[in-house]
Write a protein that holds these residues in place. Structure first.
Motif, PDB file in Angstrom:
ATOM      1  N   UNK A   1     -30.236  14.966 -21.809  1.00 52.74           N
ATOM      2  CA  UNK A   1     -30.009  16.254 -21.196  1.00 52.74           C
ATOM      3  C   UNK A   1     -30.603  16.256 -19.796  1.00 52.74           C
ATOM      4  N   UNK A   2     -29.821  16.702 -18.849  1.00 61.32           N
ATOM      5  CA  UNK A   2     -30.271  16.808 -17.465  1.00 61.32           C
ATOM      6  C   UNK A   2     -30.646  18.252 -17.186  1.00 61.32           C
ATOM      7  N   UNK A   3     -31.881  18.487 -16.794  1.00 59.79           N
ATOM      8  CA  UNK A   3     -32.355  19.829 -16.480  1.00 59.79           C
ATOM      9  C   UNK A   3     -32.799  19.859 -15.033  1.00 59.79           C
ATOM     10  N   UNK A   4     -32.123  20.702 -14.239  1.00 59.15           N
ATOM     11  CA  UNK A   4     -32.444  20.819 -12.821  1.00 59.15           C
ATOM     12  C   UNK A   4     -33.357  22.010 -12.587  1.00 59.15           C
ATOM     13  N   UNK A   5     -34.229  21.939 -11.585  1.00 53.67           N
ATOM     14  CA  UNK A   5     -35.041  23.113 -11.247  1.00 53.67           C
ATOM     15  C   UNK A   5     -34.142  24.289 -10.861  1.00 53.67           C
ATOM     16  N   UNK A   6     -34.600  25.492 -11.133  1.00 54.40           N
ATOM     17  CA  UNK A   6     -33.772  26.674 -10.899  1.00 54.40           C
ATOM     18  C   UNK A   6     -33.835  27.216  -9.478  1.00 54.40           C
ATOM     19  N   UNK A   7     -34.785  26.770  -8.660  1.00 54.05           N
ATOM     20  CA  UNK A   7     -34.868  27.273  -7.287  1.00 54.05           C
ATOM     21  C   UNK A   7     -34.471  26.183  -6.298  1.00 54.05           C
ATOM     22  N   UNK A   8     -33.921  26.613  -5.166  1.00 53.89           N
ATOM     23  CA  UNK A   8     -33.489  25.672  -4.129  1.00 53.89           C
ATOM     24  C   UNK A   8     -34.678  24.926  -3.533  1.00 53.89           C
ATOM     25  N   UNK A   9     -35.817  25.586  -3.435  1.00 54.34           N
ATOM     26  CA  UNK A   9     -37.015  24.945  -2.883  1.00 54.34           C
ATOM     27  C   UNK A   9     -37.444  23.786  -3.772  1.00 54.34           C
ATOM     28  N   UNK A  10     -37.463  24.011  -5.086  1.00 53.75           N
ATOM     29  CA  UNK A  10     -37.888  22.964  -6.025  1.00 53.75           C
ATOM     30  C   UNK A  10     -36.841  21.875  -6.179  1.00 53.75           C
ATOM     31  N   UNK A  11     -35.574  22.251  -6.107  1.00 50.43           N
ATOM     32  CA  UNK A  11     -34.488  21.283  -6.325  1.00 50.43           C
ATOM     33  C   UNK A  11     -34.303  20.367  -5.132  1.00 50.43           C
ATOM     34  N   UNK A  13     -32.315  18.898  -1.810  1.00 51.45           N
ATOM     35  CA  UNK A  13     -30.904  18.623  -1.606  1.00 51.45           C
ATOM     36  C   UNK A  13     -30.287  19.481  -0.517  1.00 51.45           C
ATOM     37  N   UNK A  14     -28.943  19.505  -0.482  1.00 54.12           N
ATOM     38  CA  UNK A  14     -28.246  20.226   0.577  1.00 54.12           C
ATOM     39  C   UNK A  14     -27.321  21.318   0.056  1.00 54.12           C
ATOM     40  N   UNK A  15     -27.138  21.427  -1.264  1.00 54.15           N
ATOM     41  CA  UNK A  15     -26.245  22.436  -1.824  1.00 54.15           C
ATOM     42  C   UNK A  15     -27.001  23.723  -2.121  1.00 54.15           C
ATOM     43  N   UNK A  16     -26.293  24.855  -2.024  1.00 51.36           N
ATOM     44  CA  UNK A  16     -26.929  26.099  -2.465  1.00 51.36           C
ATOM     45  C   UNK A  16     -27.113  26.065  -3.982  1.00 51.36           C
ATOM     46  N   UNK A  17     -28.101  26.797  -4.462  1.00 50.63           N
ATOM     47  CA  UNK A  17     -28.344  26.930  -5.892  1.00 50.63           C
ATOM     48  C   UNK A  17     -27.815  28.299  -6.305  1.00 50.63           C
ATOM     49  N   UNK A  18     -26.993  28.334  -7.361  1.00 49.16           N
ATOM     50  CA  UNK A  18     -26.339  29.569  -7.778  1.00 49.16           C
ATOM     51  C   UNK A  18     -26.580  29.796  -9.262  1.00 49.16           C
ATOM     52  N   UNK A  19     -26.892  31.030  -9.615  1.00 41.14           N
ATOM     53  CA  UNK A  19     -26.924  31.420 -11.026  1.00 41.14           C
ATOM     54  C   UNK A  19     -26.025  32.639 -11.168  1.00 41.14           C
ATOM     55  N   UNK A  20     -25.220  32.646 -12.226  1.00 39.50           N
ATOM     56  CA  UNK A  20     -24.273  33.734 -12.431  1.00 39.50           C
ATOM     57  C   UNK A  20     -24.512  34.451 -13.743  1.00 39.50           C
ATOM     58  N   UNK A  21     -24.029  35.700 -13.812  1.00 38.63           N
ATOM     59  CA  UNK A  21     -24.149  36.480 -15.035  1.00 38.63           C
ATOM     60  C   UNK A  21     -22.970  37.448 -15.145  1.00 38.63           C
ATOM     61  N   UNK A  22     -22.548  37.677 -16.383  1.00 38.25           N
ATOM     62  CA  UNK A  22     -21.547  38.691 -16.708  1.00 38.25           C
ATOM     63  C   UNK A  22     -22.233  39.678 -17.644  1.00 38.25           C
ATOM     64  N   UNK A  23     -22.324  40.924 -17.213  1.00 36.80           N
ATOM     65  CA  UNK A  23     -23.074  41.937 -17.968  1.00 36.80           C
ATOM     66  C   UNK A  23     -24.486  41.455 -18.288  1.00 36.80           C
ATOM     67  N   UNK A  24     -25.092  40.728 -17.330  1.00 33.53           N
ATOM     68  CA  UNK A  24     -26.473  40.282 -17.446  1.00 33.53           C
ATOM     69  C   UNK A  24     -26.700  39.002 -18.217  1.00 33.53           C
ATOM     70  N   UNK A  25     -25.633  38.348 -18.660  1.00 31.28           N
ATOM     71  CA  UNK A  25     -25.779  37.133 -19.470  1.00 31.28           C
ATOM     72  C   UNK A  25     -24.795  36.057 -19.000  1.00 31.28           C
ATOM     73  N   UNK A  26     -24.965  34.823 -19.474  1.00 31.68           N
ATOM     74  CA  UNK A  26     -24.024  33.758 -19.123  1.00 31.68           C
ATOM     75  C   UNK A  26     -22.776  33.805 -19.993  1.00 31.68           C
ATOM     76  N   UNK A  27     -22.813  34.613 -21.063  1.00 28.50           N
ATOM     77  CA  UNK A  27     -21.650  34.807 -21.937  1.00 28.50           C
ATOM     78  C   UNK A  27     -21.581  36.282 -22.303  1.00 28.50           C
ATOM     79  N   UNK A  28     -20.444  36.903 -22.011  1.00 29.23           N
ATOM     80  CA  UNK A  28     -20.261  38.318 -22.328  1.00 29.23           C
ATOM     81  C   UNK A  28     -19.087  38.485 -23.280  1.00 29.23           C
ATOM     82  N   UNK A  29     -19.233  39.385 -24.234  1.00 32.18           N
ATOM     83  CA  UNK A  29     -18.144  39.741 -25.137  1.00 32.18           C
ATOM     84  C   UNK A  29     -17.774  41.186 -24.849  1.00 32.18           C
ATOM     85  N   UNK A  30     -16.490  41.422 -24.508  1.00 29.20           N
ATOM     86  CA  UNK A  30     -16.033  42.753 -24.126  1.00 29.20           C
ATOM     87  C   UNK A  30     -14.696  43.057 -24.791  1.00 29.20           C
ATOM     88  N   UNK A  31     -14.284  44.306 -24.724  1.00 31.15           N
ATOM     89  CA  UNK A  31     -12.982  44.728 -25.219  1.00 31.15           C
ATOM     90  C   UNK A  31     -11.983  44.752 -24.066  1.00 31.15           C
TER      91      UNK A  31
END
Length: 124
Positions: A1-11, A13-31
């Motif tokens: 398993x590869x685990x990368x640091x969550x902040x750009x300072x710690x990681x 490199x040259x790419x931006x670090x992005x975290x996303x959420x749908x309704x506050x989570x990485x998986x959302x269940x909706x109607x």
């Protein structure tokens, strides 16, 4: 398993670090027809330049059709928000893509460095 640091300072490199959420989570269940709130936290590594673009692929088609107009090429940390309603049941892999440019040039697509984050939306 590869685990990368969550902040750009710690990681590094040259790419931006992005975290996303749908309704506050990485998986959302909706109607069907329910409003989904999306959020993305984007951070540029030190010295890599400011954030110049944030784009959303809300239906998982690979077409980043929605742009965040608040991105002005001056910030190294940015939180983007958007909302969407799904009219058909299914599983949608939503992506947010952000770009940085060393001089903050929003028009220079050739030298833009991008990265993306994905979240899953299950519509029943």
């Amino acid at each position: 398993k590869l685990t990368l640091p969550s902040s750009a300072v710690d990681r590094g490199g040259i790419q931006p670090v992005i975290s996303g959420a749908a309704n506050g989570r990485v998986r959302a269940e909706v109607s069907v027809g329910e409003m989904v709130n999306f959020e993305a936290l984007i951070e540029s590594p030190p010295g890599a330049g400011p954030i110049v673009s944030v784009e959303w692929d809300l239906d998982g088609s690979g077409s980043f059709a929605e742009w965040d107009a608040e991105v002005d090429g001056t910030k190294n940390i940015f939180t983007a928000h958007t909302t969407f309603q799904y009219q058909e049941p299914g599983v949608y892999m939503v992506a947010v893509r952000a770009g940085i440019h060393r001089q903050g040039d929003k028009g220079d697509l050739l030298h833009r460095i991008t990265n993306l984050a994905r979240v899953r939306v299950v519509v029943a």
